[in-house]
Design an enzyme around this catalytic site. Sequence first.
Site, short mmCIF file in Angstrom:
data_model
loop_
_atom_site.label_atom_id
_atom_site.label_comp_id
_atom_site.label_asym_id
_atom_site.label_seq_id
_atom_site.Cartn_x
_atom_site.Cartn_y
_atom_site.Cartn_z
N GLU A 171 -3.05 -6.35 2.63
CA GLU A 171 -3.81 -7.34 2.04
C GLU A 171 -3.45 -8.77 2.15
OE1 GLU A 171 -5.74 -6.15 -1.81
OE2 GLU A 171 -6.65 -4.21 -0.70
N GLU A 357 -7.33 2.25 1.68
CA GLU A 357 -7.57 2.36 0.29
C GLU A 357 -9.17 2.29 0.03
OE1 GLU A 357 -5.68 -0.80 -2.37
OE2 GLU A 357 -3.82 -0.78 -0.94
C1 FCB Z 1 -5.62 -3.30 -4.02
C2 FCB Z 1 -4.14 -3.24 -3.91
C3 FCB Z 1 -3.60 -2.22 -4.53
C4 FCB Z 1 -4.16 -1.64 -5.84
C5 FCB Z 1 -5.82 -1.73 -5.84
C6 FCB Z 1 -6.50 -1.43 -7.14
O1 FCB Z 1 -6.13 -4.41 -3.74
O2 FCB Z 1 -3.71 -3.16 -2.40
O3 FCB Z 1 -2.12 -2.36 -4.80
O4 FCB Z 1 -3.80 -2.62 -6.79
O5 FCB Z 1 -6.12 -2.87 -5.09
#
Ligand code: FCB
Length: 450
Positions: A171, A357
């Site tokens: 990210e 994620e």
């Molecule tokens: C993302 C992050 C991760 C975590 C989630 C909830 O943006 O990459 O580390 O904090 O959010």
Amino acid sequence: MVDAFGRPSTPPAGLRWSAATAAFQIEGARHGDGRGRSIWDDFVDTPGQVVDATTAEPGPASYEHFAEDIALLQGLGVDRYRFSISWVRVQPDGRGKPEPRGIAYYDRLVDGLLEVGITPFPTLYHWDLPATLEADGGWLVRDTAERFAEYTEIVAAALGDRVKHWYTINEPISTALQGYAIGELAPGRQLLFDALPAVHHQLLAHGLATGVLRQHGADAVGIVNNHTWVRPATDSEADQTAAHLYDLIHNRLFADPVLTGNYPDLRPLGVDLPIQDGDMDIIATASDFYGVNFYNPTTIAAAPADAPVPFVQVPTPGVAHTGFGELWPIDPAALTAFLTEAARRYGDRLPPIIIGENGASFPEPDAVDAPIRDSDRVAYLAGHIGAVADAITQGVRIEEYTVWSLLDNFEWADGFTQRFGLVHVDHETSKRTPKRSYDWYRTLIAESRR
Ligand code: FCB
């Protein structure tokens, strides 16, 4: 199985399953075994930066308890584990000499995973820049990309005989926008559009690292971007323009250069990037997959004329939201919309997607005696896995789905107040207690292999 949104939650066979964590969020042991300081150490040690004044310790303390994590992953039956490597454990000053004790920790973790048949899939950079490099300008300066390539060389030389799958940078938007533009995350700078060099230097770092990893025999290398599905708050021209600008900044500023070798046209924002000859070829080095972190859609309205940026995020009407509040709405169809639009926009340039994620926090107790019945999380995950299945049905190539997170952990500026885990963690004792969602995910994985 049918999910809470009434759709089948068993996706097509062949999708791989994973769960994710990140070094600073789970490891603890901030001052152990020669580890250097990162921008997150400085951030948590600055009063007022973390809502509950916690420092990521003890938390899951995975530096000590990693064998329990491996057992939990084995119990789930995941194919892979996404964890991150701490730059300052491996190279405490961000340049120069490696720290063998830090490398030895990742050796143990990798070997432990391989022993139980789980593919290690580390991220090289999950937000924890060495503080020494921040003092020299951090991601605002080009040298940090070169330093990242050097660090990658150290890690690849140490682990590349056993680790073949790598995420480069997690990210870059969060670091650039929340870290350097508005200061919600480390390093806590508030540079607004002057933060944009941090975008270019992270993407350059991704491209340079990709080359290094390939030289060390990597099978799969890619970046992992945070994406959202952007909708205008109303049909008004002002809101539509604002939504378009937000989409440029949140999505296309990070996807276009990696997938097409060009940045989107940033002239409407009146900003420029410090691009040098050859940079775009490096950034667009072919990837084996494209990593997508997705949590929620974003509804955007035009900002008042005197505001510092031209858009403002507003609640998404008509949907529930997670424990993070009304700016984290729950809308799985938005994930399908994002994925199908990405496939349409980038066509053959888009390698197979990995969902790096996806997950949700909900209010849960700090200590438990029995498994939490986290049905909200199960519904969230079922809905989003269903959304991935829908995108696959519509022809999008998706190889893998990753839950954020294996464990409750340190949620950055939100400290220990947001719990995302399939496994509850008592942040005082580091005791791990699988939640109902853990059993649900395990069953889903098993059923998908039948
Ligand atoms: C993302 C992050 C991760 C975590 C989630 C909830 O943006 O990459 O580390 O904090 O959010």
